[in-house]
Design a protein around this motif. Structure first.
Motif, PDB file in Angstrom:
ATOM      1  N   ASN A 193       0.022  10.733 -16.296  1.00 43.54           N
ATOM      2  CA  ASN A 193       1.439  10.378 -16.368  1.00 43.54           C
ATOM      3  C   ASN A 193       2.432  11.328 -15.708  1.00 43.54           C
ATOM      4  N   GLU A 194       2.010  12.090 -14.772  1.00 42.13           N
ATOM      5  CA  GLU A 194       2.919  13.004 -14.085  1.00 42.13           C
ATOM      6  C   GLU A 194       2.911  12.622 -12.612  1.00 42.13           C
ATOM      7  N   ILE A 195       4.000  12.887 -11.905  1.00 37.76           N
ATOM      8  CA  ILE A 195       3.998  12.566 -10.478  1.00 37.76           C
ATOM      9  C   ILE A 195       2.874  13.329  -9.817  1.00 37.76           C
ATOM     10  N   ARG A 196       2.111  12.635  -9.076  1.00 37.28           N
ATOM     11  CA  ARG A 196       0.966  13.296  -8.502  1.00 37.28           C
ATOM     12  C   ARG A 196       0.764  12.950  -7.030  1.00 37.28           C
ATOM     13  N   TYR A 197       0.988  11.683  -6.701  1.00 34.62           N
ATOM     14  CA  TYR A 197       0.714  11.236  -5.346  1.00 34.62           C
ATOM     15  C   TYR A 197       2.002  10.949  -4.589  1.00 34.62           C
ATOM     16  N   GLU A 198       2.073  11.495  -3.376  1.00 38.59           N
ATOM     17  CA  GLU A 198       3.226  11.223  -2.519  1.00 38.59           C
ATOM     18  C   GLU A 198       2.731  10.365  -1.369  1.00 38.59           C
ATOM     19  N   VAL A 199       3.309   9.185  -1.222  1.00 33.46           N
ATOM     20  CA  VAL A 199       2.802   8.242  -0.221  1.00 33.46           C
ATOM     21  C   VAL A 199       3.922   7.757   0.690  1.00 33.46           C
ATOM     22  N   ASP A 200       3.642   7.750   1.991  1.00 34.41           N
ATOM     23  CA  ASP A 200       4.586   7.213   2.966  1.00 34.41           C
ATOM     24  C   ASP A 200       4.269   5.726   3.138  1.00 34.41           C
ATOM     25  N   LEU A 201       5.216   4.880   2.734  1.00 35.40           N
ATOM     26  CA  LEU A 201       4.947   3.435   2.719  1.00 35.40           C
ATOM     27  C   LEU A 201       4.690   2.845   4.109  1.00 35.40           C
ATOM     28  N   ARG A 202       5.418   3.365   5.113  1.00 37.73           N
ATOM     29  CA  ARG A 202       5.199   2.833   6.467  1.00 37.73           C
ATOM     30  C   ARG A 202       3.774   3.105   6.925  1.00 37.73           C
ATOM     31  N   ARG A 203       3.348   4.349   6.630  1.00 30.74           N
ATOM     32  CA  ARG A 203       1.982   4.715   7.020  1.00 30.74           C
ATOM     33  C   ARG A 203       0.960   3.906   6.222  1.00 30.74           C
ATOM     34  N   TYR A 204       1.281   3.679   4.951  1.00 34.85           N
ATOM     35  CA  TYR A 204       0.372   2.911   4.095  1.00 34.85           C
ATOM     36  C   TYR A 204       0.158   1.516   4.691  1.00 34.85           C
ATOM     37  N   LYS A 205       1.263   0.928   5.186  1.00 39.08           N
ATOM     38  CA  LYS A 205       1.164  -0.427   5.746  1.00 39.08           C
ATOM     39  C   LYS A 205       0.385  -0.444   7.065  1.00 39.08           C
ATOM     40  N   ASN A 206       0.481   0.659   7.830  1.00 34.12           N
ATOM     41  CA  ASN A 206      -0.186   0.691   9.142  1.00 34.12           C
ATOM     42  C   ASN A 206      -1.632   1.162   9.096  1.00 34.12           C
ATOM     43  N   GLY A 207      -2.021   1.787   8.000  1.00 32.33           N
ATOM     44  CA  GLY A 207      -3.402   2.268   7.889  1.00 32.33           C
ATOM     45  C   GLY A 207      -3.523   3.739   8.225  1.00 32.33           C
ATOM     46  N   GLY A 208      -4.635   4.330   7.826  1.00 30.67           N
ATOM     47  CA  GLY A 208      -4.901   5.750   8.100  1.00 30.67           C
ATOM     48  C   GLY A 208      -4.382   6.651   6.992  1.00 30.67           C
ATOM     49  N   LEU A 209      -4.147   7.910   7.389  1.00 29.29           N
ATOM     50  CA  LEU A 209      -3.663   8.909   6.436  1.00 29.29           C
ATOM     51  C   LEU A 209      -2.242   8.543   6.014  1.00 29.29           C
ATOM     52  N   CYS A 210      -2.008   8.373   4.708  1.00 35.12           N
ATOM     53  CA  CYS A 210      -0.680   7.901   4.306  1.00 35.12           C
ATOM     54  C   CYS A 210      -0.046   8.746   3.216  1.00 35.12           C
ATOM     55  N   GLY A 211      -0.774   9.716   2.677  1.00 37.53           N
ATOM     56  CA  GLY A 211      -0.163  10.490   1.609  1.00 37.53           C
ATOM     57  C   GLY A 211      -1.005  11.671   1.176  1.00 37.53           C
ATOM     58  N   VAL A 212      -0.531  12.291   0.097  1.00 42.69           N
ATOM     59  CA  VAL A 212      -1.209  13.500  -0.350  1.00 42.69           C
ATOM     60  C   VAL A 212      -1.232  13.556  -1.886  1.00 42.69           C
ATOM     61  N   ASP A 213      -2.328  14.074  -2.402  1.00 43.18           N
ATOM     62  CA  ASP A 213      -2.441  14.312  -3.837  1.00 43.18           C
ATOM     63  C   ASP A 213      -1.925  15.731  -4.065  1.00 43.18           C
ATOM     64  N   LYS A 214      -0.749  15.842  -4.685  1.00 40.63           N
ATOM     65  CA  LYS A 214      -0.077  17.143  -4.796  1.00 40.63           C
ATOM     66  C   LYS A 214      -0.850  18.122  -5.675  1.00 40.63           C
ATOM     67  N   LYS A 215      -1.731  17.611  -6.510  1.00 39.70           N
ATOM     68  CA  LYS A 215      -2.429  18.526  -7.417  1.00 39.70           C
ATOM     69  C   LYS A 215      -3.787  18.981  -6.901  1.00 39.70           C
ATOM     70  N   CYS A 216      -4.222  18.388  -5.801  1.00 42.96           N
ATOM     71  CA  CYS A 216      -5.555  18.721  -5.306  1.00 42.96           C
ATOM     72  C   CYS A 216      -5.489  20.019  -4.491  1.00 42.96           C
ATOM     73  N   LYS A 217      -6.420  20.943  -4.788  1.00 43.94           N
ATOM     74  CA  LYS A 217      -6.374  22.265  -4.139  1.00 43.94           C
ATOM     75  C   LYS A 217      -6.955  22.228  -2.725  1.00 43.94           C
ATOM     76  N   PHE A 218      -7.815  21.264  -2.466  1.00 48.20           N
ATOM     77  CA  PHE A 218      -8.503  21.267  -1.184  1.00 48.20           C
ATOM     78  C   PHE A 218      -7.839  20.308  -0.199  1.00 48.20           C
ATOM     79  N   ASN A 219      -7.464  20.863   0.969  1.00 52.33           N
ATOM     80  CA  ASN A 219      -6.736  20.082   1.963  1.00 52.33           C
ATOM     81  C   ASN A 219      -7.373  18.740   2.263  1.00 52.33           C
ATOM     82  N   GLN A 220      -8.703  18.804   2.520  1.00 53.81           N
ATOM     83  CA  GLN A 220      -9.392  17.580   2.945  1.00 53.81           C
ATOM     84  C   GLN A 220      -9.396  16.521   1.861  1.00 53.81           C
ATOM     85  N   SER A 221      -9.697  16.942   0.626  1.00 57.61           N
ATOM     86  CA  SER A 221      -9.796  15.915  -0.415  1.00 57.61           C
ATOM     87  C   SER A 221      -8.436  15.560  -1.012  1.00 57.61           C
TER      88      SER A 221
END
Ligand SMILES: C[S@@+](CC[C@H](N)C(=O)[O-])C[C@H]1O[C@@H](n2cnc3c(N)ncnc32)[C@H](O)[C@@H]1O
Length: 293
Positions: A232-260
């Motif tokens: 229940n805390e803000i965790r994911y930041e997503v760019d909607l335009r990118r989400y609609k076009n496919g590919g990398l669209c956001g980031v999990d703010k709590k994840c320590k590892f860049n790739q994951s």
């Protein structure tokens, strides 16, 4: 179509994707048939999967390549080996593929040893690895590797191919080295048009733990901020335009590892799944519940 039955043996066999490719070639009438003479794998789960997928007894598994003796190998027309790449890929520490490195990727040299030990060499040997193997860091070692194959009588052809160019919506660049014993010419297949997207491969009914879907709790221009249903805390930041076009669209703010930490949209191509993704799953956002729409 080749009238012969292609006798094949693979090393570092995993779940046997090259064997799957042969199955496809048979279905398409490009080869008459193929026969798996052996495979070589040490991972218990991979062996179990291999046997189930290819309907073959595990007695065909020769196990650890370092223990195999060339003189005991049955003749094959084709050998294929995608040797372990963790130490070469940019996801790993890039220390491998050397004579003295004793890393997993140096296991590729075992196939060279076996080629020098067998009474009759296979006509075709295919090596596969991450594209990084062609980088400056590994170039000298790769040249030594190729020189050994030439000394064994092979003519070599190499290229880096990307799965997205061959009908699979996944960005996955792989280096292929094709070694031919009696032939002096070979052309890699030309790219084909890809009509599929990542979404076409996703199953409809999948347990929630396997994918990411968040509720939008905040919106700022094209950015949406989602919470994870569990904490229940803000965790994911997503760019909607990118989400609609496919590919990398956001980031999990709590994840320590860049790739994951990366979040991908299913509306385009899938990313390459790295070894990291097996312990900390790649994040695929299937749906955005956008309250402000
Ligand atoms: C990059 S994966 C190859 C995947 C394979 N191409 C497929 O289609 O699934 C490398 C494989 O080599 C196996 N491996 C590692 N060390 C090995 C060894 N000493 N002998 C045989 N296989 C080994 C790993 O368990 C892993 O499944």
């Amino acid at each position: 179509m080749t009238k012969k039955i292609v006798k094949v043996g693979t090393f570092f066999s995993g779940i046997g994707s090259p064997e799957k490719a042969l199955e496809k070639l048979k279905k398409e009438g490009i080869i008459k048939d193929y026969e798996i003479k052996f495979f070589s794998e040490i991972d218990k789960s991979a062996i179990k999967s291999y046997c189930a997928i290819h309907n073959i007894d595990d007695s065909y598994n020769l196990g650890n390549i370092t223990k195999i003796k060339g003189e005991n190998l049955p003749y094959c027309d084709l050998w294929i080996g995608g040797f372990p790449c963790q130490d070469i890929s940019c996801a790993g520490k890039m220390k491998g593929f050397d004579f003295k490195s004793s890393t997993r990727s140096s296991l590729g040299w075992e196939m060279i040893r076996l080629l020098s030990e067998v009474a009759i060499k296979p006509k075709v040997v295919i090596f596969e690895n991450v594209a990084m193997i062609t980088s400056k860091k590994f170039r000298d070692t790769l040249t030594l590797f190729k020189n050994d194959l030439v000394k064994l009588g092979y003519t070599l052809f190499e290229d880096v191919l990307n799965a997205v160019d061959y009908g699979i919506p996944q960005t996955r660049k792989r280096y292929f080295l094709v070694a031919l014993l009696n032939k002096k010419s070979f052309t890699f297949p030309k790219p084909i048009n890809n009509t599929l997207i990542f979404k076409d491969f996703l199953e409809k009914n999948v347990d929630e733990k396997y994918y990411l879907s968040g509720k939008c709790v905040k919106r700022k221009l094209n950015k949406v901020y989602l919470d994870n249903k569990k904490d229940n805390e803000i965790r994911y930041e997503v760019d909607l335009r990118r989400y609609k076009n496919g590919g990398l669209c956001g980031v999990d703010k709590k994840c320590k590892f860049n790739q994951s930490a990366r979040i991908f949209s299913p509306h385009g191509n899938s990313p390459t799944l790295t070894a990291n993704n097996t312990s900390d799953n790649v994040k695929i956002l299937v749906e955005v519940e956008d309250n402000e729409n």
